[in-house]
Enzyme design. Structure first.
Site, mmCIF file in Angstrom:
data_model
loop_
_atom_site.group_PDB
_atom_site.id
_atom_site.type_symbol
_atom_site.label_atom_id
_atom_site.label_comp_id
_atom_site.label_asym_id
_atom_site.label_seq_id
_atom_site.Cartn_x
_atom_site.Cartn_y
_atom_site.Cartn_z
ATOM 1 N N ASN A 1 0.863 -1.184 0.000
ATOM 2 C CA ASN A 1 0.000 0.000 0.000
ATOM 3 C C ASN A 1 0.898 1.232 0.000
ATOM 4 O O ASN A 1 1.484 1.580 1.017
ATOM 5 C CB ASN A 1 -0.906 -0.019 1.236
ATOM 6 C CG ASN A 1 -1.753 1.232 1.348
ATOM 7 O OD1 ASN A 1 -1.885 2.000 0.400
ATOM 8 N ND2 ASN A 1 -2.335 1.436 2.518
ATOM 9 N N TRP A 2 0.986 1.880 -1.156
ATOM 10 C CA TRP A 2 1.898 3.019 -1.281
ATOM 11 C C TRP A 2 1.357 4.285 -0.634
ATOM 12 O O TRP A 2 2.073 5.279 -0.528
ATOM 13 C CB TRP A 2 2.163 3.305 -2.761
ATOM 14 C CG TRP A 2 2.924 2.241 -3.485
ATOM 15 C CD1 TRP A 2 3.291 1.005 -3.010
ATOM 16 C CD2 TRP A 2 3.404 2.303 -4.830
ATOM 17 N NE1 TRP A 2 3.963 0.300 -3.972
ATOM 18 C CE2 TRP A 2 4.052 1.076 -5.109
ATOM 19 C CE3 TRP A 2 3.346 3.265 -5.823
ATOM 20 C CZ2 TRP A 2 4.636 0.799 -6.338
ATOM 21 C CZ3 TRP A 2 3.917 3.000 -7.056
ATOM 22 C CH2 TRP A 2 4.562 1.777 -7.308
ATOM 23 N N LYS A 3 0.070 4.275 -0.272
ATOM 24 C CA LYS A 3 -0.585 5.450 0.311
ATOM 25 C C LYS A 3 -0.392 6.661 -0.611
ATOM 26 O O LYS A 3 -0.376 6.491 -1.833
ATOM 27 C CB LYS A 3 -0.088 5.675 1.740
ATOM 28 C CG LYS A 3 -0.260 4.403 2.589
ATOM 29 C CD LYS A 3 -0.047 4.610 4.066
ATOM 30 C CE LYS A 3 -0.234 3.295 4.790
ATOM 31 N NZ LYS A 3 -0.123 3.436 6.259
ATOM 32 N N HIS B 1 -9.527 0.715 4.950
ATOM 33 C CA HIS B 1 -8.262 0.944 5.650
ATOM 34 C C HIS B 1 -8.507 1.880 6.832
ATOM 35 O O HIS B 1 -9.345 2.782 6.761
ATOM 36 C CB HIS B 1 -7.223 1.538 4.691
ATOM 37 C CG HIS B 1 -5.836 1.564 5.255
ATOM 38 N ND1 HIS B 1 -5.408 2.535 6.138
ATOM 39 C CD2 HIS B 1 -4.782 0.727 5.084
ATOM 40 C CE1 HIS B 1 -4.158 2.297 6.480
ATOM 41 N NE2 HIS B 1 -3.754 1.201 5.851
ATOM 42 N N GLU C 1 -6.994 4.356 7.925
ATOM 43 C CA GLU C 1 -6.845 5.780 7.618
ATOM 44 C C GLU C 1 -8.096 6.323 6.933
ATOM 45 O O GLU C 1 -8.473 7.484 7.138
ATOM 46 C CB GLU C 1 -5.591 5.995 6.761
ATOM 47 C CG GLU C 1 -4.312 5.771 7.566
ATOM 48 C CD GLU C 1 -3.087 5.462 6.725
ATOM 49 O OE1 GLU C 1 -2.032 5.233 7.341
ATOM 50 O OE2 GLU C 1 -3.184 5.431 5.481
ATOM 51 N N GLU D 1 -5.155 -5.153 10.687
ATOM 52 C CA GLU D 1 -4.207 -4.067 10.909
ATOM 53 C C GLU D 1 -4.489 -3.410 12.254
ATOM 54 O O GLU D 1 -5.412 -2.606 12.373
ATOM 55 C CB GLU D 1 -4.273 -3.048 9.776
ATOM 56 C CG GLU D 1 -5.672 -2.720 9.259
ATOM 57 C CD GLU D 1 -5.709 -1.413 8.496
ATOM 58 O OE1 GLU D 1 -4.719 -1.090 7.841
ATOM 59 O OE2 GLU D 1 -6.732 -0.716 8.594
ATOM 60 N N GLY E 1 2.468 2.596 10.748
ATOM 61 C CA GLY E 1 3.321 3.759 10.590
ATOM 62 C C GLY E 1 4.034 4.194 11.851
ATOM 63 O O GLY E 1 4.675 5.242 11.877
ATOM 64 N N SER F 1 2.936 -2.808 10.277
ATOM 65 C CA SER F 1 4.387 -2.609 10.217
ATOM 66 C C SER F 1 5.156 -3.908 9.972
ATOM 67 O O SER F 1 6.184 -4.172 10.609
ATOM 68 C CB SER F 1 4.904 -1.913 11.489
ATOM 69 O OG SER F 1 4.365 -0.611 11.596
ATOM 70 N N GLY G 1 3.032 -1.199 4.267
ATOM 71 C CA GLY G 1 3.030 0.229 4.033
ATOM 72 C C GLY G 1 4.407 0.732 3.664
ATOM 73 O O GLY G 1 4.860 0.606 2.527
ATOM 74 N N GLY G 2 5.116 1.293 4.643
ATOM 75 C CA GLY G 2 6.408 1.930 4.383
ATOM 76 C C GLY G 2 7.407 1.067 3.644
ATOM 77 O O GLY G 2 8.120 1.548 2.746
#
Length: 247
Positions: free
Chosen positions: A9-11, A94, A96, A166, A172, A211, A232-233
């Site tokens: 997930n590149w956000k 998600h 977010e 999640e 994050g 994470s 994510g990251g």
């Protein structure tokens, strides 16, 4: 046996040119992956990403969609629009989106059903906030979110759904649930699916999405009920993401 699925997930990161460059780096690194591999760039990068991914073993996902087919919904994108771009997967619910954009269990359910009806694979996100974990109600939260998201989804369709657990407090932040905690919660999610669909629950793939990175992927993926990761990251760097995919 459930085939593992690792999705990045590149956000809100990368321009179209940057997306093509990242995919170009990634393709040879994951060409022999045993897991199903997916990247989920922002909307603005989907067309470029589809072009860059052509002929590879990497699937294309979107980060969100609307449940309406068309209409006066400024800023929204429909399932048919995603399909027309070559999208195969879509992240739904998600944390977010729930936290910043007022997504509810009801809208998540509508999106899951629309994705399935359109032939997209929904990656359905569920998970608890820090205060919910501290109150000891993680199981209640994920059971409720899972069952409400799957309302009126048929037994034939439920096996097509990917669920991503999640823990919101681990997204994050660099924090991660212990492997045992993550596996126990995913077992709880699978039990909720089992109560609705019986043995079909054994076909549903459930990812961990808090994470996951090159350092902890091996331990997490060794657990009995963890079928992959929503990354994510670590998905923004080809080398890091490939290490997760090739755990």
């Amino acid at each position: 046996m459930r085939k593992p699925i690792i999705a990045g997930n590149w956000k809100m990161n990368k321009t179209p040119d940057e997306a093509m460059a990242l995919i170009g780096e990634l393709k040879p690194l994951v060409a022999d992956a045993k897991a199903e591999v997916v990247v989920c760039p922002p909307y603005a990068c989907l067309a470029a990403a589809a072009q860059a991914l052509a002929g590879s073993n990497i699937g294309l996902g979107a980060q969100n969609m609307d449940y309406h087919d068309s209409g006066a919904y400024t800023g929204e994108v429909s399932a048919d629009m995603l399909k027309a771009l070559g999208v195969e997967y879509v992240i739904i619910g998600h944390s977010e989106r729930r936290q910043y954009y007022a997504e509810t269990d009801a809208t998540v359910n509508l999106k899951v059903k629309k994705a399935l009806a359109t032939g997209l694979v929904p990656i359905l996100c569920v998970g608890e906030m820090l205060e919910e974990r501290e109150q000891g109600i993680t199981a209640e939260i994920v059971r409720m979110q899972t069952k409400l998201a799957l309302l009126d989804v048929s037994a034939a369709d439920v096996a097509k759904v990917v669920i991503a657990y999640e823990p919101v407090w681990a997204i994050g932040t660099g924090k991660t649930a212990t492997s045992d905690d993550a596996n126990d919660t995913i077992k709880t999610i699978r039990q909720a699916v089992r109560e609705l669909y019986g043995d079909k629950a054994e076909e549903v793939r459930i990812q961990y999405g808090g994470s996951m990175n090159p350092k902890n992927v091996g331990e997490l993926m060794a657990m009995s009920d963890i079928d992959g990761g929503l990354i994510g990251g670590a998905s923004l760097k080809a080398e890091d993401f490939s290490k997760v995919v090739n755990y």
